[in-house]
Enzyme design. Structure first.
Site, PDB file in Angstrom:
ATOM      1  N   HIS A  82      61.128  21.948 -17.984  1.00  0.00           N
ATOM      2  CA  HIS A  82      62.222  22.817 -18.420  1.00  0.00           C
ATOM      3  C   HIS A  82      63.545  22.140 -18.094  1.00  0.00           C
ATOM      4  O   HIS A  82      63.742  21.659 -16.981  1.00  0.00           O
ATOM      5  CB  HIS A  82      62.143  24.165 -17.693  1.00  0.00           C
ATOM      6  CG  HIS A  82      63.265  25.082 -18.069  1.00  0.00           C
ATOM      7  ND1 HIS A  82      63.201  25.910 -19.168  1.00  0.00           N
ATOM      8  CD2 HIS A  82      64.494  25.268 -17.522  1.00  0.00           C
ATOM      9  CE1 HIS A  82      64.335  26.580 -19.264  1.00  0.00           C
ATOM     10  NE2 HIS A  82      65.138  26.211 -18.281  1.00  0.00           N
ATOM     11  N   ASP A 161      63.087  39.595 -19.366  1.00  0.00           N
ATOM     12  CA  ASP A 161      64.124  38.557 -19.409  1.00  0.00           C
ATOM     13  C   ASP A 161      64.944  38.648 -20.685  1.00  0.00           C
ATOM     14  O   ASP A 161      66.160  38.484 -20.659  1.00  0.00           O
ATOM     15  CB  ASP A 161      63.508  37.158 -19.275  1.00  0.00           C
ATOM     16  CG  ASP A 161      64.587  36.086 -19.256  1.00  0.00           C
ATOM     17  OD1 ASP A 161      65.414  36.110 -18.321  1.00  0.00           O
ATOM     18  OD2 ASP A 161      64.647  35.264 -20.183  1.00  0.00           O
ATOM     19  N   ARG A 168      73.215  40.510 -19.488  1.00  0.00           N
ATOM     20  CA  ARG A 168      74.020  39.619 -18.637  1.00  0.00           C
ATOM     21  C   ARG A 168      75.084  38.910 -19.458  1.00  0.00           C
ATOM     22  O   ARG A 168      76.220  38.721 -19.016  1.00  0.00           O
ATOM     23  CB  ARG A 168      73.107  38.596 -17.945  1.00  0.00           C
ATOM     24  CG  ARG A 168      72.288  39.189 -16.822  1.00  0.00           C
ATOM     25  CD  ARG A 168      71.184  38.238 -16.377  1.00  0.00           C
ATOM     26  NE  ARG A 168      71.717  36.971 -15.922  1.00  0.00           N
ATOM     27  CZ  ARG A 168      71.034  35.833 -15.927  1.00  0.00           C
ATOM     28  NH1 ARG A 168      69.793  35.784 -16.358  1.00  0.00           N
ATOM     29  NH2 ARG A 168      71.588  34.722 -15.503  1.00  0.00           N
ATOM     30  N   SER A 183      65.160  34.129 -13.961  1.00  0.00           N
ATOM     31  CA  SER A 183      65.027  34.128 -15.418  1.00  0.00           C
ATOM     32  C   SER A 183      64.206  32.906 -15.877  1.00  0.00           C
ATOM     33  O   SER A 183      63.260  33.025 -16.658  1.00  0.00           O
ATOM     34  CB  SER A 183      66.432  34.125 -16.035  1.00  0.00           C
ATOM     35  OG  SER A 183      66.408  33.734 -17.376  1.00  0.00           O
ATOM     36  N   LYS A 187      59.652  32.822 -16.803  1.00  0.00           N
ATOM     37  CA  LYS A 187      59.088  32.340 -18.081  1.00  0.00           C
ATOM     38  C   LYS A 187      58.105  31.199 -17.839  1.00  0.00           C
ATOM     39  O   LYS A 187      57.075  31.101 -18.510  1.00  0.00           O
ATOM     40  CB  LYS A 187      60.229  31.899 -19.010  1.00  0.00           C
ATOM     41  CG  LYS A 187      61.015  33.104 -19.543  1.00  0.00           C
ATOM     42  CD  LYS A 187      62.218  32.711 -20.368  1.00  0.00           C
ATOM     43  CE  LYS A 187      63.362  32.270 -19.525  1.00  0.00           C
ATOM     44  NZ  LYS A 187      64.655  32.209 -20.175  1.00  0.00           N
TER      45      LYS A 187
HETATM   46  N1  URA Z   1      68.424  29.722 -18.818  1.00  0.00           N
HETATM   47  C1  URA Z   1      67.643  30.819 -18.708  1.00  0.00           C
HETATM   48  O1  URA Z   1      66.534  30.853 -19.243  1.00  0.00           O
HETATM   49  N2  URA Z   1      68.103  31.866 -18.005  1.00  0.00           N
HETATM   50  C2  URA Z   1      69.308  31.882 -17.391  1.00  0.00           C
HETATM   51  O2  URA Z   1      69.652  32.848 -16.759  1.00  0.00           O
HETATM   52  C3  URA Z   1      70.122  30.743 -17.519  1.00  0.00           C
HETATM   53  C4  URA Z   1      69.640  29.667 -18.233  1.00  0.00           C
END
Ligand code: URA
Length: 436
Positions: A82, A161, A168, A183, A187
């Site tokens: 990621h 999320d 947010r 967050s 995932k």
């Molecule tokens: N990427 C994400 O998936 N979530 C966040 O809060 C910030 C960057």
């Protein structure tokens, strides 16, 4: 339990219990707690922070809000990477087939570009026919069959999320380490990989602008993943200037294809080898760093990573004629070279400005759901440290509109800083965290 009491406790700086956090997350996902209460709670978290245990509990509550994938019955180690987002970051396009060619399975859900940052799926969709909307069943079948799959986020995964992030975004509560870490990690955990490598970008073209912030985020995410039984490492890498030369969609895909053929910019190849090495280490298939690196260099140089790339693209419906002859990928109406305005060393190259320019040319999205133009973008010929002669080609703009082309010219020239003295670029890799 009452949402108002939980908000008040966080407002007063009291650490919340796992039950309280779960109550808020499931309540919001199931629409029993309204936006305004969750917005107040999120702001209290931004201002008061969270302890590590609270962040782990928040991550787990988010994972529990939806489906959870498991790959136990797959023989090979399944890994995922990621990136926290940057400009010119096409790493997955090279690293996923590279690591898969080494026999380590890569099962990855990727995102789309937003604002000045690009997204892997947009780059892949430059290839006619490529499908990025696989079902969980198709994801599993492809992973088992060829050891590589990259698709969009499954709707059933971490629904909390999706809702929290949208809230947010409009309540100034994105900027919070526990909220960002939970967050991202929720995932990754829900998607099921046992080895995870986090590429945490630092610099003007990244979420985290200072090394301290990047390191704090990286170590928090490694801690969460490790506590959940995953092997996790984080690489803190530079994003003051774009990665590689190309910024856009088709142009980045072309650069990734060149890299898979043993060409491509050296900084980008080096970055891919670093992330790939960390992935093999979390997979546990190599003795150490130099073993991993030798294997990966060999897979690139013998084109086995390229063969795996073709297999992957074909499996997801992409027309191989366009990757075998990448000059057939979408191309822009206007391709204009910009000459260097002076003879000097490049001292700075503002990644955020380059990313924004590519977005304004049509290559990115100002807001979620905007359509994008795969053909447009920017290719840089001189990066930090290079010496250029006045009039030499500095960069090439790919545009579909003459008005946008001239706007882009001004912005791009302003993104360069110059020096009469030699300049040393910042190191590409700042730090690696986690033993995984
Ligand atoms: N990427 C994400 O998936 N979530 C966040 O809060 C910030 C960057």
């Amino acid at each position: 339990m009452r949402a108002a009491d939980i908000i008040a406790r966080k407002r007063d700086g009291i650490a919340l219990s796992a039950e309280e956090i779960d109550f808020m997350v499931q309540g919001y996902t199931q629409d029993t707690i309204p936006d305004y209460q969750v917005a107040a709670w999120l702001m209290a978290i931004v201002l008061r922070g969270m302890e590590r245990q609270e962040t782990i509990d928040l991550t787990m509550a988010m994972v529990r809000s939806g489906e959870r994938l498991e790959w136990q019955n797959i023989d090979a180690s399944v890994v995922d990477k990621h990136s926290t987002g940057g400009v010119g970051d096409k790493t997955t396009l090279v690293v996923a087939p590279l690591v898969a060619a080494a026999g380590v399975y890569v099962g990855k859900m990727s995102g789309r570009g937003l604002g000045f940052t690009g997204g892997t799926l947009d780059k892949l969709e430059s290839i006619p026919g490529f499908r990025a909307d696989l079902s969980v069943e198709a994801f599993r079948a492809q992973l088992e069959r060829i050891g590589i799959v990259v698709t969009g986020q499954s709707a059933g995964l971490v629904p909390a999320d999706g809702k929290l992030y949208a809230l947010r975004d409009v309540t100034a509560t994105v900027d919070s380490l526990p909220l960002i870490a939970s967050s991202i990690m929720s995932k990754k955990i829900a998607a099921g990989a046992n080895g995870i490598v986090l590429d945490v970008k630092v610099g003007h073209g990244a979420f985290m602008e200072t090394e301290d912030e990047a390191e704090e985020l990286a170590s928090l995410m490694v801690h969460i993943g490790t506590k959940m039984g995953r092997r996790v490492r984080a690489v803190i890498s530079d994003m003051n200037q774009p990665l590689g030369h190309a910024v856009g969609n088709a142009v980045e895909l072309q650069e990734a294809i060149a890299t898979l053929h043993g060409r491509g910019p050296l900084d980008f190849r080096e970055h891919c080898l670093t992330i790939g090495t960390q992935l093999l280490l979390v997979a546990g298939t190599v003795e150490g760093t130099s073993d991993a690196r030798n294997e990966l260099e060999n897979l690139l140089d013998t084109r086995r990573a390229w063969s795996k790339f073709r297999e992957w693209i074909e499996a997801q419906g992409g027309d191989l004629a366009f990757v075998d002859e990448p000059e057939r990928l979408p191309s822009a109406r206007f391709v204009r070279e910009l000459p260097a305005p002076r003879t000097a060393y490049v001292a700075g190259l503002d990644a955020r400005e380059i990313g924004l320019t590519s977005m304004l040319l049509g290559g990115g999205r100002a807001k979620k759901g905007d359509t994008i133009d795969h053909a447009v973008g920017v290719v840089l010929h001189a990066k930090v440290g290079a010496r250029v002669e006045k009039g030499e080609p500095l960069l090439t703009i790919h545009a579909d509109d003459e008005g946008k082309l001239s706007g882009a010219q001004q912005r791009l020239l302003a993104a360069y800083d110059w020096s009469d003295e030699p300049v040393e670029p910042a190191p590409l890799i700042h730090k690696v965290i986690g033993q995984g």
